[in-house]
Design a protein around this motif. Structure first.
Motif, PDB file in Angstrom:
ATOM      1  N   SER A   1     -27.055  59.179  61.546  1.00  0.00           N
ATOM      2  CA  SER A   1     -26.556  58.239  60.429  1.00  0.00           C
ATOM      3  C   SER A   1     -27.239  57.118  60.742  1.00  0.00           C
ATOM      4  N   VAL A   2     -27.442  56.394  61.833  1.00  0.00           N
ATOM      5  CA  VAL A   2     -28.197  55.237  61.804  1.00  0.00           C
ATOM      6  C   VAL A   2     -29.604  55.383  61.356  1.00  0.00           C
ATOM      7  N   ALA A   3     -30.152  56.315  61.981  1.00  0.00           N
ATOM      8  CA  ALA A   3     -31.768  56.452  61.555  1.00  0.00           C
ATOM      9  C   ALA A   3     -31.910  56.787  60.096  1.00  0.00           C
ATOM     10  N   ASN A   4     -31.050  57.143  59.461  1.00  0.00           N
ATOM     11  CA  ASN A   4     -31.114  57.504  58.185  1.00  0.00           C
ATOM     12  C   ASN A   4     -30.226  56.668  57.107  1.00  0.00           C
ATOM     13  N   MET A   5     -29.465  55.605  57.552  1.00  0.00           N
ATOM     14  CA  MET A   5     -28.814  54.830  56.794  1.00  0.00           C
ATOM     15  C   MET A   5     -29.413  54.298  55.495  1.00  0.00           C
ATOM     16  N   ASP A   6     -30.568  53.886  55.531  1.00  0.00           N
ATOM     17  CA  ASP A   6     -31.431  53.064  54.554  1.00  0.00           C
ATOM     18  C   ASP A   6     -31.559  54.263  53.600  1.00  0.00           C
ATOM     19  N   ASP A   7     -31.359  55.474  53.604  1.00  0.00           N
ATOM     20  CA  ASP A   7     -31.452  56.570  52.448  1.00  0.00           C
ATOM     21  C   ASP A   7     -30.309  57.206  51.947  1.00  0.00           C
ATOM     22  N   LEU A   8     -29.128  56.466  52.745  1.00  0.00           N
ATOM     23  CA  LEU A   8     -27.736  57.282  52.191  1.00  0.00           C
ATOM     24  C   LEU A   8     -27.014  56.248  51.497  1.00  0.00           C
TER      25      LEU A   8
ATOM     26  N   GLU B   1     -23.406  54.958  50.207  1.00  0.00           N
ATOM     27  CA  GLU B   1     -21.973  54.383  50.843  1.00  0.00           C
ATOM     28  C   GLU B   1     -21.074  55.745  50.738  1.00  0.00           C
ATOM     29  N   THR B   2     -21.068  56.416  49.658  1.00  0.00           N
ATOM     30  CA  THR B   2     -20.400  57.536  49.496  1.00  0.00           C
ATOM     31  C   THR B   2     -20.493  58.951  50.639  1.00  0.00           C
ATOM     32  N   GLU B   3     -21.797  58.847  50.492  1.00  0.00           N
ATOM     33  CA  GLU B   3     -22.666  59.985  51.573  1.00  0.00           C
ATOM     34  C   GLU B   3     -22.201  59.301  53.180  1.00  0.00           C
ATOM     35  N   LEU B   4     -22.352  58.018  53.333  1.00  0.00           N
ATOM     36  CA  LEU B   4     -22.038  57.625  54.614  1.00  0.00           C
ATOM     37  C   LEU B   4     -20.488  57.791  54.841  1.00  0.00           C
ATOM     38  N   ASP B   5     -19.742  57.657  53.800  1.00  0.00           N
ATOM     39  CA  ASP B   5     -18.205  57.911  54.200  1.00  0.00           C
ATOM     40  C   ASP B   5     -18.119  59.488  54.449  1.00  0.00           C
ATOM     41  N   ARG B   6     -18.681  60.210  53.665  1.00  0.00           N
ATOM     42  CA  ARG B   6     -18.554  61.813  53.773  1.00  0.00           C
ATOM     43  C   ARG B   6     -18.979  62.320  55.278  1.00  0.00           C
TER      44      ARG B   6
END
Length: 204
Positions: A173-180, A182-187
């Motif tokens: 998640s940290v490595a891909n955070m810039d491409d995600l 907020e909704t995707e991070l919550d999921r």
């Protein structure tokens, strides 16, 4: 030789310096992080900086320690034993929801996880990670005692499974955070919790 006693920065100045440092470490990595950029952004001289911190590593450790403590306070982090009282998984879900909310409201809380996956992070970070693992172990024991976590697998194996899911998914998640979004991070956070719950569910 006797170690020099560091001075104490006023709280607001310390907080601002550590937030600046957290962003620099997260963006550049530990080794490439520029101490000059950090202190220049805060209007400090090197001599002033070294009055308060012995080294760049001391600054990094202060970032992890202070921000981690502030996050724990914001979350009102329960002791593992408290998790055994009541609905274990509901308490865990509320805790992860508070974590997501805190990260959205305070950018430095979202920056903190990035520091744990720097390939060149100081070895001292391992002590903080070990304390997190200790809390996870305690929470797992609380879940077992509450009957929310099965006992069909050895506790030591369950610990390894939980740690693997948490750290691997967090790192991705940290490595891909810039491409995600907020909704995707919550999921992802929900999926992570559900994966752990299923791994640990008591046998029917």
């Amino acid at each position: 030789m006797q170690k020099r006693e560091a001075g104490v920065l006023p709280p607001e100045r310390r907080r601002a310096l550590l937030e600046e440092a957290a962003a620099e470490f997260a963006e550049s990595g530990y080794e490439r992080a520029s101490l000059n950029r950090i202190i220049r952004a805060r209007g400090m001289s090197k001599s002033s900086f070294y009055h308060y911190f012995d080294s760049k590593e001391a600054l990094f450790n202060a970032v992890v320690g202070d921000v981690g403590a502030a996050l724990a306070s914001t979350l009102d982090l329960p002791s593992p034993a408290e998790l055994a009282d009541g609905d274990f998984w509901a308490r865990i879900r509320r805790l992860t929801a508070r974590l997501a909310k805190a990260a959205k409201e305070n950018p430095v809380f979202a920056t903190l996880p990035k520091l744990f996956y720097l390939p060149d992070a100081p070895r001292s970070l391992a002590r903080t990670r070990a304390r997190i693992d200790d809390w996870i172990d305690g929470a797992l024991e609380a879940g077992r005692s509450a009957g929310a976590v099965g006992d069909d697998l050895p506790a030591s194996l369950q610990r390894e499974l939980v740690r693997a899911v948490l750290w691997v998914m967090d790192e991705w998640s940290v490595a891909n955070m810039d491409d995600l979004t907020e909704t995707e991070l919550d999921r992802l956070a929900d999926a992570q919790l559900e994966a752990i719950r299923r791994l640990l569910a008591p046998s029917r």
